[in-house]
Write a protein that holds these residues in place. Structure first.
Motif, PDB file in Angstrom:
ATOM      1  N   GLY A 195       0.829  -1.206   0.000  1.00 38.08           N
ATOM      2  CA  GLY A 195       0.000   0.000   0.000  1.00 38.08           C
ATOM      3  C   GLY A 195       0.857   1.248   0.000  1.00 38.08           C
ATOM      4  O   GLY A 195       0.567   2.241  -0.689  1.00 38.08           O
ATOM      5  N   ALA A 196       1.946   1.231   0.789  1.00 39.84           N
ATOM      6  CA  ALA A 196       2.863   2.374   0.833  1.00 39.84           C
ATOM      7  C   ALA A 196       3.535   2.586  -0.516  1.00 39.84           C
ATOM      8  O   ALA A 196       3.638   3.725  -1.005  1.00 39.84           O
ATOM      9  CB  ALA A 196       3.915   2.145   1.926  1.00 39.84           C
ATOM     10  N   GLY A 244       1.655   9.113  -6.005  1.00 44.01           N
ATOM     11  CA  GLY A 244       1.618  10.431  -5.372  1.00 44.01           C
ATOM     12  C   GLY A 244       0.320  10.674  -4.632  1.00 44.01           C
ATOM     13  O   GLY A 244      -0.183  11.802  -4.577  1.00 44.01           O
ATOM     14  N   SER A 245      -0.222   9.616  -4.030  1.00 45.96           N
ATOM     15  CA  SER A 245      -1.530   9.686  -3.372  1.00 45.96           C
ATOM     16  C   SER A 245      -1.351   9.875  -1.868  1.00 45.96           C
ATOM     17  O   SER A 245      -1.156   8.910  -1.129  1.00 45.96           O
ATOM     18  CB  SER A 245      -2.321   8.397  -3.661  1.00 45.96           C
ATOM     19  OG  SER A 245      -3.556   8.397  -2.995  1.00 45.96           O
ATOM     20  N   TYR A 246      -1.438  11.134  -1.427  1.00 43.09           N
ATOM     21  CA  TYR A 246      -1.165  11.435  -0.024  1.00 43.09           C
ATOM     22  C   TYR A 246      -2.305  12.162   0.673  1.00 43.09           C
ATOM     23  O   TYR A 246      -2.117  12.679   1.780  1.00 43.09           O
ATOM     24  CB  TYR A 246       0.106  12.284   0.089  1.00 43.09           C
ATOM     25  CG  TYR A 246       1.334  11.618  -0.484  1.00 43.09           C
ATOM     26  CD1 TYR A 246       1.837  10.456   0.082  1.00 43.09           C
ATOM     27  CD2 TYR A 246       1.976  12.150  -1.597  1.00 43.09           C
ATOM     28  CE1 TYR A 246       2.960   9.834  -0.438  1.00 43.09           C
ATOM     29  CE2 TYR A 246       3.101  11.530  -2.128  1.00 43.09           C
ATOM     30  CZ  TYR A 246       3.584  10.381  -1.546  1.00 43.09           C
ATOM     31  OH  TYR A 246       4.693   9.760  -2.068  1.00 43.09           O
ATOM     32  N   ALA A 247      -3.465  12.214   0.050  1.00 43.00           N
ATOM     33  CA  ALA A 247      -4.591  12.923   0.663  1.00 43.00           C
ATOM     34  C   ALA A 247      -4.897  12.343   2.042  1.00 43.00           C
ATOM     35  O   ALA A 247      -5.078  11.132   2.195  1.00 43.00           O
ATOM     36  CB  ALA A 247      -5.832  12.820  -0.230  1.00 43.00           C
ATOM     37  N   ASP A 258      -5.285   1.650   8.006  1.00 42.66           N
ATOM     38  CA  ASP A 258      -6.370   1.888   7.058  1.00 42.66           C
ATOM     39  C   ASP A 258      -5.883   2.723   5.876  1.00 42.66           C
ATOM     40  O   ASP A 258      -6.257   2.476   4.724  1.00 42.66           O
ATOM     41  CB  ASP A 258      -7.534   2.606   7.741  1.00 42.66           C
ATOM     42  CG  ASP A 258      -8.314   1.703   8.681  1.00 42.66           C
ATOM     43  OD1 ASP A 258      -8.151   0.472   8.596  1.00 42.66           O
ATOM     44  OD2 ASP A 258      -9.086   2.231   9.505  1.00 42.66           O
ATOM     45  N   PHE A 259      -5.073   3.727   6.167  1.00 42.97           N
ATOM     46  CA  PHE A 259      -4.526   4.594   5.118  1.00 42.97           C
ATOM     47  C   PHE A 259      -3.676   3.784   4.140  1.00 42.97           C
ATOM     48  O   PHE A 259      -3.772   3.948   2.915  1.00 42.97           O
ATOM     49  CB  PHE A 259      -3.685   5.697   5.763  1.00 42.97           C
ATOM     50  CG  PHE A 259      -3.068   6.666   4.796  1.00 42.97           C
ATOM     51  CD1 PHE A 259      -3.800   7.730   4.282  1.00 42.97           C
ATOM     52  CD2 PHE A 259      -1.742   6.525   4.407  1.00 42.97           C
ATOM     53  CE1 PHE A 259      -3.232   8.626   3.390  1.00 42.97           C
ATOM     54  CE2 PHE A 259      -1.157   7.426   3.519  1.00 42.97           C
ATOM     55  CZ  PHE A 259      -1.905   8.474   3.008  1.00 42.97           C
ATOM     56  N   GLU A 303       5.964  11.053   3.440  1.00 41.77           N
ATOM     57  CA  GLU A 303       6.088  12.489   3.143  1.00 41.77           C
ATOM     58  C   GLU A 303       7.310  12.759   2.260  1.00 41.77           C
ATOM     59  O   GLU A 303       7.285  13.666   1.418  1.00 41.77           O
ATOM     60  CB  GLU A 303       6.210  13.290   4.434  1.00 41.77           C
ATOM     61  CG  GLU A 303       4.927  13.395   5.241  1.00 41.77           C
ATOM     62  CD  GLU A 303       5.119  14.175   6.524  1.00 41.77           C
ATOM     63  OE1 GLU A 303       4.171  14.859   6.931  1.00 41.77           O
ATOM     64  OE2 GLU A 303       6.211  14.093   7.133  1.00 41.77           O
ATOM     65  N   SER A 304       8.354  11.961   2.453  1.00 39.12           N
ATOM     66  CA  SER A 304       9.578  12.120   1.663  1.00 39.12           C
ATOM     67  C   SER A 304       9.524  11.373   0.338  1.00 39.12           C
ATOM     68  O   SER A 304      10.513  11.355  -0.404  1.00 39.12           O
ATOM     69  CB  SER A 304      10.791  11.610   2.475  1.00 39.12           C
ATOM     70  OG  SER A 304      10.926  12.327   3.684  1.00 39.12           O
ATOM     71  N   CYS A 305       8.379  10.730   0.068  1.00 41.64           N
ATOM     72  CA  CYS A 305       8.192   9.942  -1.164  1.00 41.64           C
ATOM     73  C   CYS A 305       9.238   8.832  -1.292  1.00 41.64           C
ATOM     74  O   CYS A 305       9.694   8.505  -2.393  1.00 41.64           O
ATOM     75  CB  CYS A 305       8.240  10.847  -2.402  1.00 41.64           C
ATOM     76  SG  CYS A 305       7.031  12.190  -2.367  1.00 41.64           S
TER      77      CYS A 305
END
Length: 218
Positions: A94-95, A102-105, A142-143, A193-195
């Motif tokens: 998932g990560a 680029g899905s960080y919402a 969950d994220f 956050e650091s991709c």
């Protein structure tokens, strides 16, 4: 509503009641009970409860014992290792998919919740922290699961989440563990956050290893 729809609705409601009993600890890991006892506990008709048991058994949450009744999944060391390993693998994927897309919402709000819980745990702010911490803990998982964007993987993840809920009731989230757990989660969030997909995967593995250690099955 047709009779068939009525039957299905009752079956769905009985399943939800069974899931709630497993999550809350009303049904404990390794517990034995008869079908009449389960019917009484859930307060649904026998046919609906049987259907709920069938679904739970297919996901490894219950074991049906002929002529004896039902047993809730045990929280044995092997089962714990398998469940956490399963979650770790899907969390890592998932990560990776979130980084790739680029899905960080929602990540910023997730980080803030973890920071607030970390601060509360460090200041020893109340005996009600463990239940709250479980919800914060689950919010990251969950994220990560949502990042899979695959219905079949999500269904498998949700079933495993129920198994972990049974384990958590058998091995409570001690307040002393909250600080390190939040720090481990924040390491995952900061990698996202650091991709940095590899750093996120490494942080997820570390969190899994530490959880196993805290549960005494490393």
């Amino acid at each position: 509503m047709s009779k068939a729809q009525d039957v299905q609705l009752l079956a769905d409601q009985a399943r939800d009641a069974l899931w709630a009993a497993l999550r809350s600890g009303a049904l404990r890991a390794g517990q034995f009970l008869s079908m009449p006892q389960l019917v009484t506990l859930l307060d649904f008709p026998l046919a609906a409860v049987r259907e709920a048991v069938k679904q739970a058994s297919s996901q490894g949450l219950l074991i049906t014992l002929p002529k004896r009744g039902i047993q809730v999944m045990e929280a044995s060391p092997d089962i714990i290792r398998d469940c956490l390993d399963f979650r770790m693998v899907l969390d890592q994927e998932g990560a990776r998919r979130r980084v790739a897309g680029g899905s960080y919402a929602g990540l910023e709000a997730l980080k803030e919740r973890h920071l607030q819980m970390l601060e509360a745990a460090r200041s020893n702010a109340g005996s009600d922290l463990p239940p709250q911490a479980i919800q914060v803990d689950l919010s990251l998982h969950d994220f990560l699961a949502a990042g899979l964007e695959n219905a079949q993987l999500s269904a498998a993840y949700n079933a495993n989440r129920m198994r972990i809920a049974i384990i958590q009731n058998a091995r409570p989230f001690l307040q002393v563990r909250i600080v390190s757990a939040m720090e481990e989660h924040l390491a995952v969030i900061e990698a996202l956050e650091s991709c940095d997909a590899q750093a996120a995967a490494d942080a997820i593995r570390h969190h899994c290893e530490q959880t196993l250690r805290w549960w005494g099955v490393a």
